[in-house]
Write a protein that holds these residues in place. Structure first.
Motif, PDB file in Angstrom:
ATOM      1  N   GLY A 265      71.410  14.085  68.866  1.00 34.72           N
ATOM      2  CA  GLY A 265      71.011  15.032  68.588  1.00 34.72           C
ATOM      3  C   GLY A 265      69.617  15.582  69.492  1.00 34.72           C
ATOM      4  O   GLY A 265      68.590  14.342  68.899  1.00 34.72           O
ATOM      5  N   VAL A 266      69.106  16.302  69.578  1.00 36.20           N
ATOM      6  CA  VAL A 266      67.824  16.698  69.937  1.00 36.20           C
ATOM      7  C   VAL A 266      67.341  17.115  69.281  1.00 36.20           C
ATOM      8  O   VAL A 266      67.088  17.758  68.182  1.00 36.20           O
ATOM      9  CB  VAL A 266      67.934  17.575  70.825  1.00 36.20           C
ATOM     10  CG1 VAL A 266      65.936  17.233  71.280  1.00 36.20           C
ATOM     11  CG2 VAL A 266      68.529  17.037  72.166  1.00 36.20           C
ATOM     12  N   PRO A 267      65.759  16.555  67.970  1.00 37.76           N
ATOM     13  CA  PRO A 267      65.122  17.134  67.171  1.00 37.76           C
ATOM     14  C   PRO A 267      64.766  18.236  67.262  1.00 37.76           C
ATOM     15  O   PRO A 267      64.389  19.016  68.547  1.00 37.76           O
ATOM     16  CB  PRO A 267      63.586  15.939  67.480  1.00 37.76           C
ATOM     17  CG  PRO A 267      64.362  14.597  67.777  1.00 37.76           C
ATOM     18  CD  PRO A 267      65.685  15.026  69.103  1.00 37.76           C
ATOM     19  N   TRP A 268      64.457  19.315  66.010  1.00 36.02           N
ATOM     20  CA  TRP A 268      64.443  20.087  66.389  1.00 36.02           C
ATOM     21  C   TRP A 268      62.686  20.942  67.080  1.00 36.02           C
ATOM     22  O   TRP A 268      63.397  21.868  67.422  1.00 36.02           O
ATOM     23  CB  TRP A 268      64.805  20.877  65.114  1.00 36.02           C
ATOM     24  CG  TRP A 268      66.157  21.671  64.348  1.00 36.02           C
ATOM     25  CD1 TRP A 268      67.310  20.652  63.694  1.00 36.02           C
ATOM     26  CD2 TRP A 268      66.828  22.442  64.863  1.00 36.02           C
ATOM     27  NE1 TRP A 268      68.332  21.376  63.426  1.00 36.02           N
ATOM     28  CE2 TRP A 268      68.267  22.259  64.318  1.00 36.02           C
ATOM     29  CE3 TRP A 268      66.688  23.057  66.184  1.00 36.02           C
ATOM     30  CZ2 TRP A 268      69.400  23.295  65.099  1.00 36.02           C
ATOM     31  CZ3 TRP A 268      67.450  24.463  66.470  1.00 36.02           C
ATOM     32  CH2 TRP A 268      68.329  24.614  65.608  1.00 36.02           C
ATOM     33  N   VAL A 269      62.375  19.830  66.907  1.00 36.42           N
ATOM     34  CA  VAL A 269      61.389  19.924  67.359  1.00 36.42           C
ATOM     35  C   VAL A 269      61.036  20.098  68.901  1.00 36.42           C
ATOM     36  O   VAL A 269      59.786  20.731  69.487  1.00 36.42           O
ATOM     37  CB  VAL A 269      59.456  19.555  66.614  1.00 36.42           C
ATOM     38  CG1 VAL A 269      59.896  17.667  67.555  1.00 36.42           C
ATOM     39  CG2 VAL A 269      58.347  19.344  66.837  1.00 36.42           C
ATOM     40  N   VAL A 270      61.575  19.318  69.751  1.00 36.08           N
ATOM     41  CA  VAL A 270      62.143  19.215  71.017  1.00 36.08           C
ATOM     42  C   VAL A 270      61.740  21.130  71.060  1.00 36.08           C
ATOM     43  O   VAL A 270      60.578  21.579  71.832  1.00 36.08           O
ATOM     44  CB  VAL A 270      63.087  19.446  71.208  1.00 36.08           C
ATOM     45  CG1 VAL A 270      63.196  19.066  72.550  1.00 36.08           C
ATOM     46  CG2 VAL A 270      62.981  17.435  71.450  1.00 36.08           C
ATOM     47  N   PRO A 271      62.935  21.902  70.463  1.00 36.13           N
ATOM     48  CA  PRO A 271      62.694  23.277  71.751  1.00 36.13           C
ATOM     49  C   PRO A 271      61.199  24.512  71.346  1.00 36.13           C
ATOM     50  O   PRO A 271      61.016  25.018  71.967  1.00 36.13           O
ATOM     51  CB  PRO A 271      64.182  23.750  70.609  1.00 36.13           C
ATOM     52  CG  PRO A 271      64.256  22.833  69.700  1.00 36.13           C
ATOM     53  CD  PRO A 271      64.123  21.870  70.551  1.00 36.13           C
ATOM     54  N   LEU A 272      60.792  23.447  70.089  1.00 36.06           N
ATOM     55  CA  LEU A 272      59.380  24.349  69.415  1.00 36.06           C
ATOM     56  C   LEU A 272      58.167  24.144  70.616  1.00 36.06           C
ATOM     57  O   LEU A 272      57.788  25.048  70.957  1.00 36.06           O
ATOM     58  CB  LEU A 272      59.549  23.904  68.442  1.00 36.06           C
ATOM     59  CG  LEU A 272      58.246  24.339  67.727  1.00 36.06           C
ATOM     60  CD1 LEU A 272      57.739  26.216  67.730  1.00 36.06           C
ATOM     61  CD2 LEU A 272      57.271  23.748  66.469  1.00 36.06           C
ATOM     62  N   VAL A 273      58.151  22.576  70.654  1.00 33.05           N
ATOM     63  CA  VAL A 273      57.679  22.574  71.934  1.00 33.05           C
ATOM     64  C   VAL A 273      57.497  23.118  73.430  1.00 33.05           C
ATOM     65  O   VAL A 273      57.190  23.543  73.659  1.00 33.05           O
ATOM     66  CB  VAL A 273      57.576  20.942  72.140  1.00 33.05           C
ATOM     67  CG1 VAL A 273      56.362  20.709  73.085  1.00 33.05           C
ATOM     68  CG2 VAL A 273      56.618  20.144  70.981  1.00 33.05           C
ATOM     69  N   VAL A 274      58.742  22.704  73.673  1.00 31.45           N
ATOM     70  CA  VAL A 274      60.063  23.654  74.708  1.00 31.45           C
ATOM     71  C   VAL A 274      59.143  25.221  74.776  1.00 31.45           C
ATOM     72  O   VAL A 274      58.242  25.620  75.772  1.00 31.45           O
ATOM     73  CB  VAL A 274      61.028  23.256  75.587  1.00 31.45           C
ATOM     74  CG1 VAL A 274      61.602  24.069  76.398  1.00 31.45           C
ATOM     75  CG2 VAL A 274      61.218  22.103  75.365  1.00 31.45           C
ATOM     76  N   ALA A 275      59.486  25.641  74.173  1.00 31.95           N
ATOM     77  CA  ALA A 275      58.667  27.243  73.720  1.00 31.95           C
ATOM     78  C   ALA A 275      57.146  27.785  74.339  1.00 31.95           C
ATOM     79  O   ALA A 275      57.127  28.780  74.505  1.00 31.95           O
ATOM     80  CB  ALA A 275      59.453  27.560  72.904  1.00 31.95           C
TER      81      ALA A 275
END
Length: 424
Positions: A265-275
């Motif tokens: 799965g995608v690490p949760w930090v990825v959507p944070l950086v994208v946002a």
């Protein structure tokens, strides 16, 4: 500099982003090539560098570097540096520097650790306290730089030293504060469900397509040159290929053989950086504040004469830089599961400045984008991840890191001189 020349310099960044060729793909490619010849390399050196590094490390250490687990590690290693570099982009756009950013991150992590572990605060309150500390640090630096006129190098160097002392007082010399809160630890140590990962990919692709199409329609209504729909299709298609390939890699199982749990799965930090990239890019590229930042970085005196409150712009940029440094510190604490007096120290600042510059942000001010922090941060993460696999000699690693930063600064200086020679 005349007013016309100044205005041209101030909006050059926006010209690169919003004035594509009026024709199809061929004309757009020709226009891009002309910008490259004129000295506007953008993120091209970072992209080329990332590809070359992956090939080199992949050939030298294929069994350890080219694995799904290591790819996820790359993102976790680079996330905090990317966020710290995003904050530095605001400062560098002004032609200033913040040498204290690394230990600002460490101070925020220390406050987070003390309030969470020692005082039992809820994680939202601890994060809020850390972020407010970042605002206070940025405001203090900005008042000394923007109001008193002290060079940012001197002020941030003083804070670089002072914040190390503050961390020792908060944590205690030689002490380490463990982080046990699941919400904080999950950001860097847990992954999204597989379905949410694919949903994230679709949101990113659809969002990019929507905003590109919206920008194109807005320009068309204003009677400005717009690209052909084929250019938009190529951009969206290229992004879709990259995003879907990255998500597919992260969705693969990457636990060790015979491990009792499944890791994928995608690490949760990825959507944070994208946002953060989306919000901060909108702030810089689509608001009057962003236009004023580029204007001050291009020519502060011309910006002042145009009615821009230069001290206020500098103040907001330093506050944003320090606040984002706190976010980076929280990510470091989450990754390490603890906070120590070395959090945010060592090569953290070097990596963050290197990420911004390697990605295409100018050290001289007036040119740069938030996405530069991501592309440059990826290059830095690849180097930091791949070098220890190739050589265990710290001396060699330091030399190579220094050479990479020097190369990035040289490319920036050469491209700036090229742009000046061609009148861009």
């Amino acid at each position: 500099m005349s007013t016309t020349q100044s205005d041209s310099a101030q909006v050059s960044q926006f010209d690169l982003e919003t004035t594509p060729g009026q024709g199809g793909i061929g004309e757009a490619a020709s226009g891009y090539w002309e910008r490259i010849k004129g000295g506007d390399l953008g993120a091209l050196p970072a992209v080329i560098g990332a590809v070359v590094l992956v090939i080199v490390f992949g050939i030298m250490e294929p069994d350890s570097f080219l694995t799904e687990q290591n790819f996820a590690n790359l993102l976790n290693q680079g996330a905090a540096i990317m966020v710290l570099a995003m904050g530095l982009v605001f400062v560098l756009l002004l032609g200033e520097i913040d040498l204290s950013a690394g230990f600002t991150a460490g101070t925020g992590a220390a406050i987070l650790g003390v309030t969470l572990t020692n005082h039992g605060w809820a994680w939202p309150l601890s994060i809020a306290a850390a972020l407010l500390t970042g605002v206070a640090i940025g405001l203090a630096i900005a008042l000394l730089v923007a109001r008193l006129g002290i060079p940012s190098f001197v002020v941030s160097l003083a804070f670089f030293l002072g914040l190390q002392g503050a961390m020792l007082l908060i944590i205690g010399e030689g002490g380490t504060i463990p982080i046990r809160d699941d919400a904080v630890l999950s950001v860097m140590n847990k992954n999204m469900p597989v379905a949410l990962g694919w949903l994230l990919a679709l949101i990113v692709i659809a969002g990019f397509a929507f905003f590109q199409f919206w920008a194109m329609r807005t320009r068309k209504k204003a009677g400005l040159p717009t690209p052909a729909i084929s250019v938009l299709a190529v951009k969206v298609g290229a992004l879709a290929v990259v995003v879907l390939a990255l998500i597919w890699l992260l969705q693969q199982e990457r636990q060790r053989p015979n491990a009792p749990i499944v890791i994928q799965g995608v690490p949760w930090v990825v959507p944070l950086v994208v946002a953060l990239v989306v919000v901060l890019t909108f702030l810089l590229m689509r608001t009057s504040f962003g236009r004023h930042v580029y204007a001050v970085g291009g020519n502060a005196e011309a910006a002042r004469r145009a009615g821009i409150n230069v001290p206020n712009i500098k103040t907001l940029c330093f506050i944003l830089g320090s606040t984002l440094a706190i976010v980076a510190g929280i990510l470091l604490a989450s990754r390490d599961n603890s906070v120590s007096p070395t959090t945010g120290g060592a090569q953290t600042l070097l990596y963050a400045v290197g990420a911004a510059v390697i990605g295409g942000t100018s050290l001289f001010g007036g040119r740069g984008r938030i996405v530069d922090a991501v592309t440059g941060g990826l290059v830095v993460a690849i180097i930091a991840n791949g070098l220890p696999l190739v050589t265990q000699k710290s001396g060699v690693q330091f030399i190579i890191n220094g050479l990479v930063l020097l190369l990035a600064a040289s490319v920036d200086a050469i491209s700036r001189r090229r742009a000046a020679a061609t009148g861009r």
